[in-house]
Design an enzyme around this catalytic site. Structure first.
Site: not given
Ligand code: GUN
Length: 283
Positions: A54, A98, A121
């Site tokens: 990422k 994450q 997200d």
């Protein structure tokens, strides 16, 4: 029938070129690049690879990344304080934590702390709820990547029977909502569904996100269907999808390979969400 391959790598590359242009235009206007804060708690090897990918994708696209590598015994208080500070920082557009978080941390509470406008997200209750309500929102990246891949085939979603195998908050549920929002008739199946094949055989569009190696075989696929395989099942160092590729190719009209299908789209949609968040936060 021999299925046409849906080349996620190529589609992602095209999107990333246009995101790079968008990020540069934003930077010119705002006097700073779009910025994403990425947090990783603990040392899960798969998460470390995802996070590294990422960060590299941000750099390639002209998105600044702020990286926070935290110990596995980080307290929820410390995480919350960091998220609060990033929420208030006007130069940070997106915040990503994450998953999975180390044991003992409540991911629902942690994700809920991120300002919805910065939740790139799309995992927070507010953004998941907005997706449910059909409101414009930041949408879970793998799910929106699946929709881009279906669109790339030229097959229209409206009026089709879409079957989703898998009901996770990360993929199954959001992709079902997106398909519904695109006027598909949607059936959601999962690992406990009885007589799965009877449902999958009706699917004009089949999205498999159940996390079981080669769970869906060619005889379970309607001839000509669009098959999107979200599975990433690593066995003895080799990557397998949720769909048995060789037999599925004989039935499907279009199919994503694993790797090279959905995978490259997830990070691309994250970059897309970052740019969207930056634009909305800096009008
Ligand atoms: N863990 C597995 N997939 C994801 C994802 O898309 N985002 C985050 N934050 N964590 C994940």
């Amino acid at each position: 029938m021999k299925a046409k391959l849906i080349d996620g790598k190529a589609i992602a590359a095209t999107m990333r070129r246009s995101l790079r242009t968008g990020a540069a235009a934003f930077a010119k206007r705002a006097g700073r690049p779009p910025a994403l804060a990425v947090m990783l708690a603990g040392e899960d090897p798969a998460s470390q690879i995802y996070v590294r990918n990422k960060i590299a994708a941000c750099a390639e696209t002209g998105i600044k990344s702020l990286e926070y590598f935290l110990p596995k015994n980080v307290s929820e208080r410390e995480l919350a304080d960091l998220i609060d500070a990033l929420n208030e920082d006007g130069t940070v557009d997106g915040i990503l934590v994450q998953l999975p978080l180390p044991k003992g941390l409540d991911s629902h509470r942690v994700l809920g702390r991120i300002k919805p406008e910065k939740d790139v997200d799309g995992f927070s209750a507010v953004n998941a709820g907005n997706l449910f309500l059909g409101n414009e929102t930041l949408t879970a990246c793998t799910a929106s990547g699946c929709i881009e891949l279906i669109r790339s085939t030229g097959v229209s979603i409206e009026g089709k029977h879409a079957v989703v195998v898998g009901r996770s908050n990360i993929v199954g549920k959001p992709v079902a909502m997106l398909l519904l929002g695109n006027n598909a008739t949607v059936t959601v199946c999962h690992s406990k569904t009885r007589g799965l094949a009877k449902f999958t055989r009706q699917a004009d569009i089949l999205v498999c996100a159940v996390g079981k190696r080669e769970f869906v075989t060619g005889d379970m696929i309607k001839p000509g269907a669009v098959v999107i395989d979200v599975g990433m099942n690593r066995v003895d160092g080799k990557l397998y999808g949720d769909v048995e590729f060789s037999s599925a190719c004989e039935a499907a009209g279009f199919i994503t390979p694993v790797p090279g299908g959905v995978g490259p789209m997830t990070i691309t949609m994250l970059l897309y969400n970052c740019l969207q968040a930056a634009r909305r936060n800096n009008i």
